[in-house]
Scaffold this motif. Structure first.
Motif, short mmCIF file in Angstrom:
data_model
loop_
_atom_site.label_atom_id
_atom_site.label_comp_id
_atom_site.label_asym_id
_atom_site.label_seq_id
_atom_site.Cartn_x
_atom_site.Cartn_y
_atom_site.Cartn_z
N HIS A 497 32.99 -26.37 -22.52
CA HIS A 497 33.68 -25.09 -22.73
C HIS A 497 34.77 -24.87 -21.70
O HIS A 497 35.88 -24.50 -22.04
CB HIS A 497 32.67 -23.94 -22.68
N ARG A 498 34.43 -25.17 -20.44
CA ARG A 498 35.41 -24.94 -19.39
C ARG A 498 36.58 -25.92 -19.52
O ARG A 498 37.73 -25.51 -19.57
CB ARG A 498 34.74 -25.08 -18.02
N TYR A 499 36.26 -27.21 -19.64
CA TYR A 499 37.35 -28.19 -19.62
C TYR A 499 38.06 -28.30 -20.97
O TYR A 499 39.25 -28.59 -21.02
CB TYR A 499 36.85 -29.53 -19.06
N GLY A 500 37.34 -28.05 -22.05
CA GLY A 500 38.02 -27.95 -23.35
C GLY A 500 39.02 -26.81 -23.32
O GLY A 500 40.15 -26.92 -23.82
N GLY A 501 38.60 -25.70 -22.71
CA GLY A 501 39.49 -24.54 -22.56
C GLY A 501 40.73 -24.91 -21.76
O GLY A 501 41.86 -24.56 -22.14
N PHE A 502 40.53 -25.68 -20.67
CA PHE A 502 41.68 -26.09 -19.86
C PHE A 502 42.63 -26.98 -20.67
O PHE A 502 43.84 -26.88 -20.54
CB PHE A 502 41.22 -26.84 -18.61
N ILE A 503 42.03 -27.86 -21.50
CA ILE A 503 42.89 -28.72 -22.31
C ILE A 503 43.74 -27.87 -23.26
O ILE A 503 44.93 -28.10 -23.44
CB ILE A 503 42.04 -29.75 -23.10
N ILE A 504 43.10 -26.82 -23.83
CA ILE A 504 43.85 -25.94 -24.73
C ILE A 504 44.96 -25.22 -23.96
O ILE A 504 46.10 -25.10 -24.43
CB ILE A 504 42.91 -24.95 -25.44
N HIS A 505 44.65 -24.77 -22.74
CA HIS A 505 45.67 -24.10 -21.94
C HIS A 505 46.85 -25.04 -21.66
O HIS A 505 48.01 -24.66 -21.76
CB HIS A 505 45.08 -23.62 -20.61
N LEU A 506 46.50 -26.28 -21.31
CA LEU A 506 47.54 -27.28 -21.05
C LEU A 506 48.40 -27.46 -22.30
O LEU A 506 49.63 -27.51 -22.23
CB LEU A 506 46.85 -28.60 -20.68
N ALA A 507 47.73 -27.53 -23.44
CA ALA A 507 48.44 -27.71 -24.71
C ALA A 507 49.39 -26.54 -24.97
O ALA A 507 50.53 -26.74 -25.39
CB ALA A 507 47.44 -27.85 -25.85
N VAL A 508 48.90 -25.33 -24.70
CA VAL A 508 49.75 -24.15 -24.94
C VAL A 508 50.98 -24.21 -24.04
O VAL A 508 52.09 -23.87 -24.47
CB VAL A 508 48.95 -22.85 -24.72
N ALA A 509 50.78 -24.67 -22.79
CA ALA A 509 51.93 -24.77 -21.88
C ALA A 509 52.95 -25.76 -22.43
O ALA A 509 54.16 -25.48 -22.43
CB ALA A 509 51.45 -25.19 -20.49
N VAL A 510 52.47 -26.91 -22.90
CA VAL A 510 53.38 -27.92 -23.46
C VAL A 510 54.11 -27.36 -24.67
O VAL A 510 55.33 -27.49 -24.83
CB VAL A 510 52.59 -29.20 -23.83
N MET A 511 53.35 -26.69 -25.55
CA MET A 511 53.97 -26.10 -26.75
C MET A 511 54.99 -25.03 -26.36
O MET A 511 56.05 -24.91 -26.99
CB MET A 511 52.89 -25.49 -27.66
N SER A 512 54.67 -24.25 -25.32
CA SER A 512 55.59 -23.19 -24.91
C SER A 512 56.90 -23.77 -24.40
O SER A 512 57.97 -23.20 -24.63
CB SER A 512 54.96 -22.33 -23.81
N ILE A 513 56.82 -24.90 -23.69
CA ILE A 513 58.05 -25.55 -23.23
C ILE A 513 58.91 -25.91 -24.45
O ILE A 513 60.11 -25.63 -24.50
CB ILE A 513 57.72 -26.81 -22.41
N ALA A 514 58.26 -26.53 -25.45
CA ALA A 514 59.01 -26.97 -26.64
C ALA A 514 59.58 -25.77 -27.39
O ALA A 514 60.73 -25.80 -27.85
CB ALA A 514 58.09 -27.78 -27.54
N ILE A 515 58.78 -24.70 -27.52
CA ILE A 515 59.25 -23.54 -28.27
C ILE A 515 60.43 -22.89 -27.54
O ILE A 515 61.45 -22.56 -28.16
CB ILE A 515 58.09 -22.53 -28.47
N THR A 516 60.30 -22.73 -26.21
CA THR A 516 61.39 -22.12 -25.45
C THR A 516 62.65 -22.98 -25.57
O THR A 516 63.74 -22.46 -25.82
CB THR A 516 60.99 -21.99 -23.96
N ALA A 517 62.48 -24.30 -25.41
CA ALA A 517 63.65 -25.19 -25.46
C ALA A 517 64.32 -25.10 -26.83
O ALA A 517 65.55 -24.99 -26.93
CB ALA A 517 63.22 -26.62 -25.17
N SER A 518 63.55 -25.12 -27.89
CA SER A 518 64.19 -25.12 -29.21
C SER A 518 64.78 -23.74 -29.52
O SER A 518 65.77 -23.63 -30.22
CB SER A 518 63.20 -25.56 -30.29
N TYR A 519 64.17 -22.68 -28.97
CA TYR A 519 64.71 -21.34 -29.21
C TYR A 519 66.03 -21.15 -28.49
O TYR A 519 66.97 -20.57 -29.03
CB TYR A 519 63.67 -20.30 -28.75
N VAL A 520 66.10 -21.68 -27.28
CA VAL A 520 67.27 -21.40 -26.45
C VAL A 520 68.38 -22.44 -26.63
O VAL A 520 69.55 -22.12 -26.65
CB VAL A 520 66.84 -21.32 -24.97
#
Lengths: 675, 140
Positions: A497-520
């Motif tokens: 639960h803890r480390y799966g959660g961290f993996i999801i957080h990491l994934a969201v950070a990576v996705m956010s980079i891509a979303i910000t880059a493509s938006y801007v």
């Protein structure tokens, strides 16, 4: 032939109706034999729903145009795989799929959680599970019946065909994943209601609910991501998310469900947020139903809503009634729902969760407001106004950036109360690194401070998650000598639960980079090019080599062969083949884009059609064609991030089930060995 | 303790209210009809016009700059029409009789659209053979 599908549908509906009546009677009068009978009826109803759904699929495969729905949504020349996706290609079939999935989820839930069927929560689980199943089956039977026969004497020889946009591999899984997510939340809702009405609000309801909500959440996430991927590949406008009401209707339950998964943790750890969790859990399910209302009522205009019908209002009544029962249940349990702990300080993990919840709820509220703005503005001022993507980006962008901060900070703050000194020790380095990235981003592009902040905070999340993994692996290293890969796996498996959660957080950070880059930093150009000519867009040259005509299954296509090269030194990058297809059966055209992906950017080319005069269009060797060209930075990281997110989800959800089985088998083996 | 919750809620929601207020005031578009524009009952730079493409009015020139011109009337069969100009590629789905959503500004007689959405045809269920005949009878 007897109409098996229709017959099974009616049986499923009648059994579900009985399950509701018997379920409530059994629970109210505490007669467990009646509850057991209700549970059995619900299981049988699920079986009949599945048979009904399979018969509809069979009707599509056999081109059985006696059914109006089959005639409206398929044709003889369609690829067999798309005959299956045509089952949910329209309103009636999608509602049947929905109803069948609710029924199956209910049955699986009963099988898993009842050693004695019907007895869970004093018999209250069965009726609340049955309510969802019954409602959706009622809608299917009376309002959107896909087994309606065609009202003519002669059965047509061929159907009208499926919209070409829906003939895409994504359409095989995207709607199913989305519906698994929506319907999956009916189980947490039933647990929540069962807990309220049985008065048994001991911590196990939150454990059950959280587990089921996690499963639904994963499907919903996958459904949303696949929808974005479909839009990106199929629609030809170069984007993956447009804040369309239909997209928002899947996004809002996702936001509430995500908030619930976080706040459930606070109740488990600290005994706080009890009534809040009941509200969130119920709201998530009701929001999923509201999405159905939104997409089927025609209350708001959308590019890809279903046909406008009166069905929507039935959903609104259902939502209203259930909301009434939620509040009644909460009032009955008002004593039990008092928090057993205190929020001691803002510098604590529970406070981080509180702000996380407020932000998720705020984003959901803003999105809801934006979607309903035409309705609200007309009611308030008498003049109808609308808001579009700029509204959602401007409001939700900063809120998501704030969430990124919490995502990096929250998991590393201690529960109850933390000190400034402890925070300094934990966060000084990651925050310094994040600030450096933000400042760098700001210096490079002072016009976009929010994007710079977003990049910095994504770095913050990635660094804090990295530190956490590093620390856990160091501890593990002292315990056992394993290879780094093995150590990583055992760290994750010990606390999924803890480390799966961290993996999801990491994934969201990576996705956010891509979303910000493509938006801007997205580049978009409409160009017209003649055969043999070259045009420059961004850092690339595009040369139109030739145009050719090809006929495929059920369509004629115009294909452009385009060579992409670097504008600076002329080196070859890729050859792309965007297409335009024309489907004579339906008279529709579609754009098949071609995308060259690499780690830094996507080159996205859509052929819009031939340009020039009618005569010049006849000779393809000298024709001119218009294209839409996009250069989308870091786009591929959105899909990598998505996969990582689903991996994190799988880490949390899958091992437990597998391990439980292993443990059970081992204990069974031990028992037999002992004998 | 309850105060901590209330303070946190107030902080977050006032921030959200502020963001929403500014975003609405700067991005909201008034929904108008052809009749309202022609009568002068509606105007302004931020408009959203829903209408139906009038028969045989679509003119598309890909060069020198992709330019699309057509006329729209109110749905279902408004008498007055407005001429629309849109600088962009012609969408697959734009045809006479289709419903479109246009965003842009009205300069008296000409609507300059900055965005053009055609209603996706999947929105409309194909009418059944029998029903089609009946609805046509109603129209007569």
């Amino acid at each position: 032939m007897v109409d098996i599908g229709h017959f099974s549908l009616i049986c499923a509906w009648a059994l579900a109706l009985y399950a509701v009546a018997a379920g409530f009677a059994g629970a109210l009068r505490r007669r467990s034999s009646v509850s057991v009978s209700a549970a059995n009826a619900l299981n049988a109803s699920a079986a009949f729903s599945v048979v009904s759904l399979l018969s509809l699929a069979a009707a599509f495969v056999q081109h059985d145009y006696r059914y109006a729905y089959v005639w409206q949504h398929s044709s003889n020349d369609m690829h067999p795989a798309y005959l299956i996706s045509a089952v949910w290609g329209g309103m009636d079939g999608s509602m049947l799929l929905w109803a069948a999935l609710v029924a199956v989820f209910s049955a699986v839930c009963l099988l898993r959680h009842n050693s004695e069927p019907g007895s869970a929560y004093g018999g209250w689980l069965v009726p609340w599970l049955s309510v969802s199943t019954t409602f959706f089956l009622t809608v299917v039977v009376f309002l959107t019946n896909p087994f309606r026969l065609i009202p003519t004497e002669i059965i047509p020889l061929d159907g009208k065909g499926l919209n070409p946009l829906l003939q895409n591999p994504s359409m095989l899984i995207h709607p199913v994943a989305l519906y698994l997510g929506f319907t999956g939340f009916s189980v947490p809702f039933a647990f929540c209601m069962a807990a309220l009405y049985s008065g048994d609000l001991s911590p196990r309801w939150i454990a059950y609910t959280k587990r089921w909500a996690l499963i639904a959440w994963g499907f919903l996430s996958a459904g949303i991501i696949l929808g974005g991927n479909w839009a990106y590949i199929e629609l030809g406008w170069g984007g993956f998310w447009a804040w369309d009401p239909v997209e928002n209707s899947s996004f809002m339950p996702w936001l509430l469900g995500t908030a619930f998964l976080h706040s459930a943790l606070v109740q488990q750890q600290r005994g706080l947020f009890k009534s809040w969790n009941v509200l969130l859990c119920a709201a998530t399910y009701l929001m999923a139903v509201f999405g159905t209302f939104l997409t089927r009522s025609g209350i708001v205009q959308s590019v890809h809503a279903f046909a406008e019908t009166d069905v929507g209002w039935v959903f609104l009544a259902y939502i209203g009634a259930l909301a009434g029962f939620v509040f009644l249940g909460m009032w009955l349990c008002r004593g039990e729902l008092r928090s057993s702990g205190k929020l001691q300080s803002y510098l604590s993990r529970e406070a981080a969760f509180l702000f996380n919840n407020l932000l998720f709820l705020g984003i959901c509220f803003a999105t809801f407001w934006g979607v309903m703005f035409p309705v609200f503005s007309e009611a308030l001022t008498g003049e109808k106004s609308v808001v579009g993507a700029p509204f959602f980006n401007r409001v939700n962008g900063p809120l998501f950036i704030a969430l990124l901060f919490l995502m990096g900070a929250g998991p590393l703050i201690s529960w109850r109360k933390s000190s400034i000194r402890a925070l300094k020790r934990t966060f000084a380095k990651p925050l310094l690194f994040a600030s450096l990235i933000s400042v760098l981003g700001f210096v490079l592009d002072p016009a976009r401070p929010l994007a710079a902040a977003a990049f910095g905070l994504c770095a913050f999340v990635i660094v804090t998650v990295g530190i956490e993994f590093h620390r856990a692996m160091k501890v593990r290293k002292e315990l056992a000598s394993e290879s780094a890969g093995k150590r990583l796996v055992s760290v994750v498996r010990r606390k999924p639960h803890r480390y799966g959660g961290f993996i999801i957080h990491l994934a969201v950070a990576v996705m956010s980079i891509a979303i910000t880059a493509s938006y801007v930093y997205k580049t978009e150009r409409d160009v017209v090019v003649g055969v043999g000519d070259t045009v420059q867009v961004g850092r690339y040259n595009f040369e139109l080599k030739q145009l050719r005509q090809v006929s495929g299954r059920a369509y004629n296509a115009l294909i452009a062969d385009v060579v992409v090269s670097n504008a600076s030194d002329g080196t070859f990058v890729a050859e792309v083949y965007p297409e335009r297809r024309f489907y004579p059966a339906s008279g529709e055209s579609s754009t098949e884009v071609d995308i060259h992906m690499d780690l830094l950017r996507d080159v996205y080319v859509a052929l819009a059609g031939l340009a020039g005069t009618e005569e010049s269009k006849q000779d393809l060797s000298a024709a001119r064609a218009s294209f839409k060209i996009f250069i989308n930075p870091l786009q591929i990281w959105l899909w990598f991030g998505s996969l990582l997110m689903l991996l994190g989800w799988a880490v949390i959800v899958v091992p437990k089930t597998v391990e439980e089985k292993v443990v059970k088998r081992r204990s069974a083996e031990a028992a037999t060995a002992g004998v | 303790m309850a105060n901590r919750y209330i303070t946190a809620g107030l902080i977050v929601f006032s921030a959200i209210a502020f963001l929403m207020y500014t975003a609405v005031s700067e991005t909201a578009k008034a929904v108008v009809t052809v009749d309202q524009l022609v009568d002068g009952r509606a105007s302004g730079p931020n408009l959203r016009l829903g209408g139906r493409v009038s028969g045989d009015t679509i003119v598309y020139e890909a060069e020198p700059r992709p330019t699309l011109k057509f006329a729209v009337h109110d749905i279902p069969d408004g008498k007055t029409t407005i001429n629309v100009i849109y600088y962009g590629l012609m969408p697959d789905t734009l045809k006479a009789g289709r419903d479109v959503i246009l965003e842009g500004q009205y300069h008296g007689e000409l609507f300059e659209a900055s965005s053009l959405l055609t209603q996706c045809p999947s929105k409309y269920e194909v009418p059944l053979p029998g029903e089609e005949a009946e609805s046509q009878k109603e129209n007569l």
